[in-house]
Design an enzyme around this catalytic site. Structure first.
Site, PDB file in Angstrom:
ATOM      1  N   ARG A 157      35.009  22.753  47.913  1.00 54.15           N
ATOM      2  CA  ARG A 157      34.912  24.201  47.959  1.00 54.15           C
ATOM      3  C   ARG A 157      34.763  24.654  49.410  1.00 54.15           C
ATOM      4  NH1 ARG A 157      37.157  24.287  44.069  1.00 54.15           N
ATOM      5  NH2 ARG A 157      36.713  25.245  42.055  1.00 54.15           N
ATOM      6  N   GLU A 202      39.813  33.081  50.213  1.00 57.28           N
ATOM      7  CA  GLU A 202      41.181  32.699  49.868  1.00 57.28           C
ATOM      8  C   GLU A 202      41.926  33.901  49.290  1.00 57.28           C
ATOM      9  OE1 GLU A 202      41.106  29.231  47.356  1.00 57.28           O
ATOM     10  OE2 GLU A 202      40.060  28.029  48.834  1.00 57.28           O
ATOM     11  N   HIS A 259      45.113  25.567  48.488  1.00 57.25           N
ATOM     12  CA  HIS A 259      44.294  25.209  47.319  1.00 57.25           C
ATOM     13  C   HIS A 259      45.165  24.591  46.224  1.00 57.25           C
ATOM     14  CE1 HIS A 259      40.242  26.308  45.260  1.00 57.25           C
ATOM     15  NE2 HIS A 259      40.724  25.178  44.774  1.00 57.25           N
TER      16      HIS A 259
END
Length: 312
Positions: free
Chosen positions: A227, A256, A275
Site C-alpha cells: 500500500r 492514486e 497498481h
C-alpha cells in the site's frame, strides 16, 4: 433467501461465475457503480465487490451480514467511523503468485542487465555485460502475510538469500531470519532488494522514511507492492535524487492515480506502474466467494476474516 449484491467494475463476470455454481438460497443482483447499486442494496445481506465502491453504500445496506472484498487491501472499509456490525472477508491466497511474478520480472531485469542491454542494442553496441547468479542475491521482505510468504518461496526457488521483517519476529517458511522493527538497521544493511508487501494501517503509515532509507545500501532497490502509505514519498524522492538508494519499483502510491506533477514520473532510477502488480481476476475471487458462501450457509467460520482494528 440470501440476497447478494455484486458491486464491481467486473460485476458481469463475477455474476456469471457465481450463477454457474448453482448456489442454494441465493438471489444475485449486480451493479458496476454506486449510482446503479443504491436502488438494489437495501435488503441485500451479502455484498461482493470492490472496497472503494462499497464504502459509501454501507449505511444503505440495512440487512448487511457479510462483505466479501474482491481485493486483499480493505483499508477503505476499516476507517474509523464506518460501520463494523458485519463480517468482512478479503481476498487472500490469490495475489502471492501474481506479485511474485511482478517482483521477479523487474528483479531479473536489473540482475541480467536487460534494461542496459536494450539501450546498447539501440546504440548498435555489442558489449557483453557482467551479471551474478541468483544465489548471490539478498532479498528482504517487509510484511510476511500470504503475499510475502509466497514471494519468499519464489525467491528461494531461485536460490536467493531471503530475510524478512514483521510485527512479531515469528519464524516463517523459506525465510532465513525474521526481524522486528527494532532490528530494522540490521535487517537492511546487506539487502540488494527490499520489498514492501504491507497493508495500509496507522502502524505502517510512512514506515519507510528518510531514517529507514538511510539504512539501506546505496545500490539497494526498493519495491512497493503493498500500500502506498507505507512510504514517505517526499523522503523517497530525496533519497533517489541523492543516491542514498539505487532505485525504486513502485506499483502503489499515497494518492492514486499518481499526481501528474510528482517527480517520481521522471526520475531515471524509478519504475512506475499503475497498481497492476496483482489484478483481481474474477475466476479466482469467485472461487473464494463460493467456498465462503457454502460456509455461510452452514454457519461455519468464514475464510480470511478481517480484523477491523488491524485493517487486515
Amino acid at each position: 433467501m440470501n440476497k447478494l449484491l455484486v458491486l464491481s467494475a467486473e460485476a458481469a463476470e463475477y455474476t456469471e461465475l457465481i450463477q454457474a455454481a448453482g448456489l442454494h438460497q441465493l438471489e444475485v443482483r449486480s451493479a458496476h457503480d454506486t449510482d446503479s447499486a443504491i436502488s438494489l442494496i437495501a435488503d441485500c445481506n451479502i455484498i461482493l465487490g470492490d472496497p472503494p465502491l462499497i464504502g459509501n453504500l454501507l449505511p444503505s445496506a440495512e440487512q448487511l451480514e457479510w462483505v466479501q472484498s474482491s481485493w486483499a487491501g480493505v483499508d477503505n472499509l476499516c476507517q474509523k467511523g464506518l460501520r463494523r456490525d458485519y463480517t468482512l472477508t478479503n481476498a487472500k491466497g490469490i495475489f502471492g503468485p501474481l506479485i511474485s511474478e511482478y517482483v521477479m520480472a523487474y528483479l531479473f531485469g536489473f540482475e541480467r542487465r536487460i534494461f542496459d542491454m536494450r539501450r546498447n542494442q539501440l546504440n548498435h553496441d555489442w558489449r557483453p555485460l557482467p551479471y551474478r547468479p541468483a544465489n548471490e542475491i539478498e532479498l528482504g521482505i517487509i510484511g510476511l502475510g500470504s503475499i510475502g510468504k509466497h514471494l519468499a518461496l519464489t525467491a528461494r526457488h531461485f536460490g536467493m538469500h531471503v530475510t524478512g521483517l514483521n510485527r512479531s519476529g515469528s519464524p516463517c517458511n523459506d525465510v532465513d531470519r525474521v526481524y522486528t522493527r527494532d532490528g530494522m538497521a540490521d535487517f537492511l544493511e546487506t539487502l540488494d532488494y527490499v520489498v514492501l508487501t504491507l497493508p495500509a494501517t496507522l502502524e505502517t503509515r510512512h514506515l519507510v522514511d528518510a531514517r529507514v532509507l538511510s539504512m539501506m545500501k546505496p545500490s539497494s532497490i526498493l519495491f512497493n507492492v503493498g500500500r502506498g502509505n507505507s512510504i514517505n514519498e517526499d523522503d523517497l524522492v530525496d533519497a533517489l535524487r541523492e543516491g542514498i538508494i539505487g532505485g525504486a519499483v513502485l506499483d502503489v502510491f499515497e494518492k492514486e492515480p499518481l499526481q501528474q506533477d510528482s517527480p517520481l514520473w521522471q526520475l531515471p532510477n524509478v519504475f512506475v506502474t499503475p497498481h497492476t502488480s496483482a489484478n483481481s481476476f474474477p475466476e479466482d475471487l469467485a472461487g473464494i466467494f463460493i467456498e465462503n458462501y457454502q460456509r455461510f450457509l452452514r454457519k461455519e467460520p468464514l475464510l480470511h476474516v478481517v480484523d477491523f482494528e488491524l485493517g487486515y
